[in-house]
Design a protein around this motif. Structure first.
Motif, PDB file in Angstrom:
ATOM      1  N   UNK A   8       0.849  -1.202   0.000  1.00  0.00           N
ATOM      2  CA  UNK A   8       0.000   0.000   0.000  1.00  0.00           C
ATOM      3  C   UNK A   8       0.885   1.253   0.000  1.00  0.00           C
ATOM      4  N   UNK A   9       0.989   1.905  -1.151  1.00  0.00           N
ATOM      5  CA  UNK A   9       1.888   3.055  -1.313  1.00  0.00           C
ATOM      6  C   UNK A   9       1.129   4.357  -1.494  1.00  0.00           C
TER       7      UNK A   9
ATOM      8  N   UNK B  86      -1.761   4.897  -8.726  1.00  0.00           N
ATOM      9  CA  UNK B  86      -2.331   5.325  -9.997  1.00  0.00           C
ATOM     10  C   UNK B  86      -1.223   5.553 -11.034  1.00  0.00           C
ATOM     11  N   UNK B  87      -0.131   6.179 -10.621  1.00  0.00           N
ATOM     12  CA  UNK B  87       0.987   6.428 -11.536  1.00  0.00           C
ATOM     13  C   UNK B  87       1.575   5.119 -12.045  1.00  0.00           C
TER      14      UNK B  87
ATOM     15  N   UNK C 131       2.921  -5.187 -10.579  1.00  0.00           N
ATOM     16  CA  UNK C 131       3.549  -6.205  -9.736  1.00  0.00           C
ATOM     17  C   UNK C 131       4.951  -5.760  -9.317  1.00  0.00           C
ATOM     18  N   UNK C 132       5.445  -6.374  -8.260  1.00  0.00           N
ATOM     19  CA  UNK C 132       6.801  -6.063  -7.799  1.00  0.00           C
ATOM     20  C   UNK C 132       7.840  -6.466  -8.840  1.00  0.00           C
ATOM     21  N   UNK C 133       7.595  -7.559  -9.544  1.00  0.00           N
ATOM     22  CA  UNK C 133       8.536  -7.984 -10.581  1.00  0.00           C
ATOM     23  C   UNK C 133       8.669  -6.902 -11.649  1.00  0.00           C
TER      24      UNK C 133
ATOM     25  N   UNK D 111       8.721   5.098  -2.893  1.00  0.00           N
ATOM     26  CA  UNK D 111       9.906   4.369  -3.353  1.00  0.00           C
ATOM     27  C   UNK D 111      10.513   3.568  -2.203  1.00  0.00           C
ATOM     28  N   UNK D 112      10.545   4.141  -1.002  1.00  0.00           N
ATOM     29  CA  UNK D 112      11.063   3.393   0.167  1.00  0.00           C
ATOM     30  C   UNK D 112      10.201   2.164   0.448  1.00  0.00           C
ATOM     31  N   UNK D 113       8.878   2.321   0.379  1.00  0.00           N
ATOM     32  CA  UNK D 113       7.980   1.190   0.610  1.00  0.00           C
ATOM     33  C   UNK D 113       8.147   0.119  -0.468  1.00  0.00           C
ATOM     34  N   UNK D 114       8.301   0.554  -1.696  1.00  0.00           N
ATOM     35  CA  UNK D 114       8.519  -0.394  -2.793  1.00  0.00           C
ATOM     36  C   UNK D 114       9.855  -1.122  -2.622  1.00  0.00           C
ATOM     37  N   UNK D 115      10.885  -0.390  -2.216  1.00  0.00           N
ATOM     38  CA  UNK D 115      12.197  -1.004  -2.017  1.00  0.00           C
ATOM     39  C   UNK D 115      12.143  -2.078  -0.932  1.00  0.00           C
ATOM     40  N   UNK D 116      11.465  -1.786   0.167  1.00  0.00           N
ATOM     41  CA  UNK D 116      11.336  -2.769   1.249  1.00  0.00           C
ATOM     42  C   UNK D 116      10.577  -4.006   0.760  1.00  0.00           C
ATOM     43  N   UNK D 117       9.525  -3.794  -0.013  1.00  0.00           N
ATOM     44  CA  UNK D 117       8.754  -4.920  -0.546  1.00  0.00           C
ATOM     45  C   UNK D 117       9.592  -5.734  -1.525  1.00  0.00           C
ATOM     46  N   UNK D 118      10.370  -5.049  -2.353  1.00  0.00           N
ATOM     47  CA  UNK D 118      11.259  -5.754  -3.284  1.00  0.00           C
ATOM     48  C   UNK D 118      12.260  -6.613  -2.525  1.00  0.00           C
ATOM     49  N   UNK D 119      12.892  -6.022  -1.514  1.00  0.00           N
ATOM     50  CA  UNK D 119      13.894  -6.747  -0.729  1.00  0.00           C
ATOM     51  C   UNK D 119      13.298  -7.974  -0.067  1.00  0.00           C
ATOM     52  N   UNK D 120      12.052  -7.880   0.394  1.00  0.00           N
ATOM     53  CA  UNK D 120      11.416  -9.037   1.044  1.00  0.00           C
ATOM     54  C   UNK D 120      11.174 -10.180   0.062  1.00  0.00           C
ATOM     55  N   UNK D 121      11.186  -9.864  -1.234  1.00  0.00           N
ATOM     56  CA  UNK D 121      10.991 -10.878  -2.272  1.00  0.00           C
ATOM     57  C   UNK D 121      12.315 -11.248  -2.960  1.00  0.00           C
ATOM     58  N   UNK D 122      13.418 -10.723  -2.445  1.00  0.00           N
ATOM     59  CA  UNK D 122      14.723 -10.989  -3.041  1.00  0.00           C
ATOM     60  C   UNK D 122      14.948 -10.239  -4.336  1.00  0.00           C
ATOM     61  N   UNK D 123      14.251  -9.123  -4.515  1.00  0.00           N
ATOM     62  CA  UNK D 123      14.379  -8.309  -5.722  1.00  0.00           C
ATOM     63  C   UNK D 123      14.988  -6.953  -5.374  1.00  0.00           C
TER      64      UNK D 123
END
Length: 70
Positions: free
Chosen positions: A15-16, A22-23, A31-33, A54-66
């Motif tokens: 949730x960002x 929307x952007x 998707x995170x991928x 961007x910080x929230x997306x980065x944390x979510x990416x890291x939790x998925x190994x991305x």
């Protein structure tokens, strides 16, 4: 698409906030991928995507190994 018409959360994205969500949707990102194919700068250049999103997306990416493309 107005931010009112945009869902608060899409796919496996965290949730960002509606403007950032929307952007991403307008850019075809749901998707995170897909987020991992972009750099921080590219995301920040999108109207509605700010440093917090961007910080929230980065944390979510890291939790998925991305990570971001940069």
């Amino acid at each position: 698409m107005s931010t009112r018409d945009s869902p608060a959360q899409t796919g496996d994205l965290p949730p960002i906030g509606r403007p950032a969500n929307s952007a991403l949707l307008e850019a075809g990102i749901s998707s995170l991928a897909q987020v991992a194919g972009f750099s921080r700068g590219e995301l920040l250049a999108m109207h509605g995507v700010g440093p917090k999103a961007v910080r929230l997306l980065e944390a979510a990416l890291e939790s998925q190994g991305l990570r971001f493309a940069d």
